[in-house]
Design a protein around this motif. Sequence first.
Motif, PDB file in Angstrom:
ATOM      1  N   ILE A  28      34.398  32.465 -16.417  1.00 45.90           N
ATOM      2  CA  ILE A  28      35.026  33.566 -15.417  1.00 45.90           C
ATOM      3  C   ILE A  28      33.520  33.316 -14.640  1.00 45.90           C
ATOM      4  O   ILE A  28      33.343  33.017 -13.324  1.00 45.90           O
ATOM      5  CB  ILE A  28      34.895  35.155 -15.238  1.00 45.90           C
ATOM      6  N   GLY A  29      32.563  33.698 -14.989  1.00 43.39           N
ATOM      7  CA  GLY A  29      31.278  33.332 -14.787  1.00 43.39           C
ATOM      8  C   GLY A  29      30.961  32.090 -14.242  1.00 43.39           C
ATOM      9  O   GLY A  29      29.759  31.929 -13.204  1.00 43.39           O
ATOM     10  N   VAL A  30      30.925  31.583 -14.977  1.00 45.26           N
ATOM     11  CA  VAL A  30      30.825  29.998 -15.034  1.00 45.26           C
ATOM     12  C   VAL A  30      31.311  29.364 -13.565  1.00 45.26           C
ATOM     13  O   VAL A  30      31.373  28.846 -12.561  1.00 45.26           O
ATOM     14  CB  VAL A  30      30.794  28.693 -16.378  1.00 45.26           C
ATOM     15  N   GLY A  31      32.652  29.698 -13.718  1.00 47.75           N
ATOM     16  CA  GLY A  31      33.338  29.019 -12.137  1.00 47.75           C
ATOM     17  C   GLY A  31      32.864  30.287 -10.855  1.00 47.75           C
ATOM     18  O   GLY A  31      32.814  29.651 -10.195  1.00 47.75           O
ATOM     19  N   TYR A  32      32.028  31.595 -11.022  1.00 47.94           N
ATOM     20  CA  TYR A  32      31.350  32.049  -9.897  1.00 47.94           C
ATOM     21  C   TYR A  32      30.420  31.062  -9.393  1.00 47.94           C
ATOM     22  O   TYR A  32      30.792  30.889  -8.007  1.00 47.94           O
ATOM     23  CB  TYR A  32      31.759  33.569 -10.439  1.00 47.94           C
ATOM     24  N   LEU A  33      29.841  30.627 -10.107  1.00 49.02           N
ATOM     25  CA  LEU A  33      28.179  30.170  -9.701  1.00 49.02           C
ATOM     26  C   LEU A  33      28.367  29.178  -9.475  1.00 49.02           C
ATOM     27  O   LEU A  33      28.397  28.674  -8.329  1.00 49.02           O
ATOM     28  CB  LEU A  33      27.878  29.334 -11.072  1.00 49.02           C
ATOM     29  N   MET A  34      30.008  28.300 -10.035  1.00 47.22           N
ATOM     30  CA  MET A  34      30.743  27.030  -9.551  1.00 47.22           C
ATOM     31  C   MET A  34      30.782  27.212  -7.743  1.00 47.22           C
ATOM     32  O   MET A  34      30.188  26.360  -7.069  1.00 47.22           O
ATOM     33  CB  MET A  34      31.465  26.284 -10.348  1.00 47.22           C
ATOM     34  N   ALA A  35      31.606  28.601  -7.596  1.00 41.07           N
ATOM     35  CA  ALA A  35      31.704  28.404  -6.399  1.00 41.07           C
ATOM     36  C   ALA A  35      30.894  29.164  -4.976  1.00 41.07           C
ATOM     37  O   ALA A  35      31.138  28.278  -4.532  1.00 41.07           O
ATOM     38  CB  ALA A  35      33.436  29.694  -6.528  1.00 41.07           C
ATOM     39  N   LEU A  36      30.271  29.351  -6.123  1.00 42.69           N
ATOM     40  CA  LEU A  36      28.712  29.627  -4.970  1.00 42.69           C
ATOM     41  C   LEU A  36      27.780  28.111  -4.418  1.00 42.69           C
ATOM     42  O   LEU A  36      27.367  28.000  -3.898  1.00 42.69           O
ATOM     43  CB  LEU A  36      27.743  30.757  -5.619  1.00 42.69           C
ATOM     44  N   SER A  37      27.887  27.377  -5.896  1.00 40.12           N
ATOM     45  CA  SER A  37      27.418  26.783  -5.380  1.00 40.12           C
ATOM     46  C   SER A  37      27.978  25.483  -4.213  1.00 40.12           C
ATOM     47  O   SER A  37      27.371  24.824  -4.075  1.00 40.12           O
ATOM     48  CB  SER A  37      26.742  25.195  -6.985  1.00 40.12           C
ATOM     49  N   TYR A  38      29.655  25.114  -4.621  1.00 40.55           N
ATOM     50  CA  TYR A  38      30.061  24.900  -3.877  1.00 40.55           C
ATOM     51  C   TYR A  38      30.122  25.184  -2.658  1.00 40.55           C
ATOM     52  O   TYR A  38      29.889  24.189  -1.108  1.00 40.55           O
ATOM     53  CB  TYR A  38      31.195  24.581  -3.956  1.00 40.55           C
ATOM     54  N   MET A  39      29.537  26.859  -2.288  1.00 35.47           N
ATOM     55  CA  MET A  39      29.836  27.120  -0.643  1.00 35.47           C
ATOM     56  C   MET A  39      28.584  26.693  -0.318  1.00 35.47           C
ATOM     57  O   MET A  39      28.126  26.615   0.924  1.00 35.47           O
ATOM     58  CB  MET A  39      29.798  28.381  -0.376  1.00 35.47           C
ATOM     59  N   TYR A  40      27.015  26.611  -1.381  1.00 38.84           N
ATOM     60  CA  TYR A  40      25.899  26.293  -0.377  1.00 38.84           C
ATOM     61  C   TYR A  40      25.500  24.958  -0.377  1.00 38.84           C
ATOM     62  O   TYR A  40      25.652  24.244   1.087  1.00 38.84           O
ATOM     63  CB  TYR A  40      24.741  26.401  -1.625  1.00 38.84           C
ATOM     64  N   LEU A  41      25.992  24.070  -1.158  1.00 37.80           N
ATOM     65  CA  LEU A  41      26.169  22.418  -0.843  1.00 37.80           C
ATOM     66  C   LEU A  41      27.132  21.554   0.688  1.00 37.80           C
ATOM     67  O   LEU A  41      25.945  21.175   1.001  1.00 37.80           O
ATOM     68  CB  LEU A  41      26.258  21.599  -2.189  1.00 37.80           C
ATOM     69  N   VAL A  42      28.145  23.142   0.489  1.00 36.41           N
ATOM     70  CA  VAL A  42      29.189  22.056   1.626  1.00 36.41           C
ATOM     71  C   VAL A  42      29.276  22.792   2.459  1.00 36.41           C
ATOM     72  O   VAL A  42      29.704  22.331   3.669  1.00 36.41           O
ATOM     73  CB  VAL A  42      30.339  21.423   0.531  1.00 36.41           C
ATOM     74  N   VAL A  43      28.577  24.286   2.783  1.00 39.72           N
ATOM     75  CA  VAL A  43      28.912  24.739   3.604  1.00 39.72           C
ATOM     76  C   VAL A  43      27.726  25.338   4.783  1.00 39.72           C
ATOM     77  O   VAL A  43      28.199  24.524   5.518  1.00 39.72           O
ATOM     78  CB  VAL A  43      30.067  26.355   3.722  1.00 39.72           C
ATOM     79  N   ILE A  44      26.833  25.361   3.385  1.00 33.26           N
ATOM     80  CA  ILE A  44      26.132  26.189   4.275  1.00 33.26           C
ATOM     81  C   ILE A  44      24.808  24.955   4.889  1.00 33.26           C
ATOM     82  O   ILE A  44      24.048  25.264   5.296  1.00 33.26           O
ATOM     83  CB  ILE A  44      25.380  26.886   3.048  1.00 33.26           C
ATOM     84  N   GLU A  45      24.730  24.350   3.403  1.00 32.42           N
ATOM     85  CA  GLU A  45      22.979  23.507   3.894  1.00 32.42           C
ATOM     86  C   GLU A  45      23.302  22.889   4.943  1.00 32.42           C
ATOM     87  O   GLU A  45      22.616  22.735   5.417  1.00 32.42           O
ATOM     88  CB  GLU A  45      23.542  22.748   2.606  1.00 32.42           C
ATOM     89  N   PRO A  46      24.477  22.394   5.637  1.00 32.92           N
ATOM     90  CA  PRO A  46      24.465  20.979   6.496  1.00 32.92           C
ATOM     91  C   PRO A  46      24.853  21.847   8.141  1.00 32.92           C
ATOM     92  O   PRO A  46      23.936  21.089   9.020  1.00 32.92           O
ATOM     93  CB  PRO A  46      26.182  20.420   6.750  1.00 32.92           C
ATOM     94  N   HIS A  47      25.076  22.661   7.930  1.00 30.01           N
ATOM     95  CA  HIS A  47      24.876  24.321   8.995  1.00 30.01           C
ATOM     96  C   HIS A  47      23.586  24.536   9.210  1.00 30.01           C
ATOM     97  O   HIS A  47      22.740  25.199  10.232  1.00 30.01           O
ATOM     98  CB  HIS A  47      26.223  25.137   8.778  1.00 30.01           C
ATOM     99  N   GLN A  48      22.874  24.600   8.223  1.00 32.79           N
ATOM    100  CA  GLN A  48      21.541  24.886   8.336  1.00 32.79           C
ATOM    101  C   GLN A  48      20.261  23.842   8.688  1.00 32.79           C
ATOM    102  O   GLN A  48      19.263  23.875   9.349  1.00 32.79           O
ATOM    103  CB  GLN A  48      21.121  25.830   6.606  1.00 32.79           C
ATOM    104  N   GLN A  49      20.942  22.774   8.357  1.00 33.86           N
ATOM    105  CA  GLN A  49      20.483  21.801   8.968  1.00 33.86           C
ATOM    106  C   GLN A  49      20.159  21.497  10.313  1.00 33.86           C
ATOM    107  O   GLN A  49      19.350  21.031  10.736  1.00 33.86           O
ATOM    108  CB  GLN A  49      20.997  20.180   8.158  1.00 33.86           C
ATOM    109  N   MET A  50      21.480  21.991  10.887  1.00 33.91           N
ATOM    110  CA  MET A  50      21.497  21.598  12.289  1.00 33.91           C
ATOM    111  C   MET A  50      21.255  22.895  12.653  1.00 33.91           C
ATOM    112  O   MET A  50      21.249  23.248  14.599  1.00 33.91           O
ATOM    113  CB  MET A  50      22.803  21.636  12.426  1.00 33.91           C
ATOM    114  N   GLY A  51      20.422  24.105  12.325  1.00 40.19           N
ATOM    115  CA  GLY A  51      20.049  24.810  12.652  1.00 40.19           C
ATOM    116  C   GLY A  51      20.245  26.867  13.015  1.00 40.19           C
ATOM    117  O   GLY A  51      20.142  27.021  13.516  1.00 40.19           O
ATOM    118  N   GLU A  52      21.701  26.540  12.699  1.00 40.01           N
ATOM    119  CA  GLU A  52      22.600  27.618  12.821  1.00 40.01           C
ATOM    120  C   GLU A  52      22.352  28.585  11.553  1.00 40.01           C
ATOM    121  O   GLU A  52      21.841  28.235  10.112  1.00 40.01           O
ATOM    122  CB  GLU A  52      24.228  27.472  12.395  1.00 40.01           C
ATOM    123  N   GLY A  53      22.696  29.792  11.600  1.00 38.38           N
ATOM    124  CA  GLY A  53      21.979  30.466  10.014  1.00 38.38           C
ATOM    125  C   GLY A  53      23.363  30.990   8.963  1.00 38.38           C
ATOM    126  O   GLY A  53      23.705  30.314   9.162  1.00 38.38           O
TER     127      GLY A  53
END
Length: 86
Positions: free
Chosen positions: A22-47
């Motif tokens: 369960i812990g590994v799955g949670y960490l994978m979900a957080l890394s997916y959210m960061y790499l796919v959702v958050i990082e591209p928007h941060q490169q565009m200047g969004e919060g």
Amino acid sequence: MITLGSLPIAFRALFSSFLILIGVGYLMALSYMYLVVIEPHQQMGEGLVAGISDEYHGLPEGKTLIESALMGRWPTRYPTLTELVF
């Protein structure tokens, strides 16, 4: 009352491996959210919140991939619910 220390080694290993999984799955979900959702928007200047909101709730214009997939190629070809009722 049953404690974890009083259980046989097989049950302790089972519960421990379940919690680790369960812990590994949670960490994978957080890394997916960061790499796919958050990082591209941060490169565009969004919060952080704006990037997640744009990805899952759509842009103010309503032009997300999910909305376009649900509407199809010709959204004006079919009548809307209000046109069918009235």
